[in-house]
Design a protein around this motif. Structure first.
Motif, PDB file in Angstrom:
ATOM      1  N   ARG A 288       1.969   6.737  -6.922  1.00 56.59           N
ATOM      2  CA  ARG A 288       0.966   7.716  -7.364  1.00 56.59           C
ATOM      3  C   ARG A 288       1.460   9.149  -7.150  1.00 56.59           C
ATOM      4  O   ARG A 288       1.268  10.009  -8.008  1.00 56.59           O
ATOM      5  N   ARG A 289       2.104   9.412  -6.011  1.00 52.40           N
ATOM      6  CA  ARG A 289       2.641  10.753  -5.750  1.00 52.40           C
ATOM      7  C   ARG A 289       3.724  11.108  -6.772  1.00 52.40           C
ATOM      8  O   ARG A 289       3.760  12.225  -7.293  1.00 52.40           O
TER       9      ARG A 289
ATOM     10  N   LYS B 167       0.833  -1.201   0.000  1.00 54.88           N
ATOM     11  CA  LYS B 167       0.000   0.000   0.000  1.00 54.88           C
ATOM     12  C   LYS B 167       0.873   1.259   0.000  1.00 54.88           C
ATOM     13  O   LYS B 167       0.620   2.199  -0.751  1.00 54.88           O
TER      14      LYS B 167
ATOM     15  N   GLU C 131       1.100   4.171  -2.936  1.00 53.42           N
ATOM     16  CA  GLU C 131       0.875   5.587  -2.669  1.00 53.42           C
ATOM     17  C   GLU C 131       2.061   6.421  -3.138  1.00 53.42           C
ATOM     18  O   GLU C 131       1.889   7.493  -3.716  1.00 53.42           O
ATOM     19  N   GLN C 132       3.275   5.936  -2.892  1.00 56.11           N
ATOM     20  CA  GLN C 132       4.471   6.649  -3.331  1.00 56.11           C
ATOM     21  C   GLN C 132       4.515   6.728  -4.854  1.00 56.11           C
ATOM     22  O   GLN C 132       4.852   7.767  -5.411  1.00 56.11           O
TER      23      GLN C 132
END
Length: 65
Positions: free
Chosen positions: A41-42, A34, A38-39
């Motif tokens: 996507r950033r 997860k 998230e990283q």
């Protein structure tokens, strides 16, 4: 402003070096997955904000035979 692909690589490498300090305090593989998502996507959002001019040198040239 003209920038070559070699210069872009330098810019992106500098950004990757800064991201190398990214530490995840994940206990389980699911938490790690997860956090990595998230990283990603950033990072993708940050790269999408960079405008590359059409005159930028292409990575390769296709020639008709």
């Amino acid at each position: 402003m003209k920038i070559t692909r070699r210069e872009w690589v330098g810019v992106l490498a500098a950004g990757a070096a800064g991201a190398a300090g990214f530490q995840v305090k994940a206990e389980t593989p699911e938490e790690l997955k997860k956090a990595a998502g998230e990283q990603l996507r950033r990072d993708a959002a940050a790269l999408a904000k960079i405008r590359i001019p059409m005159a930028t040198e292409p990575a390769m040239v296709f020639k008709a035979q």
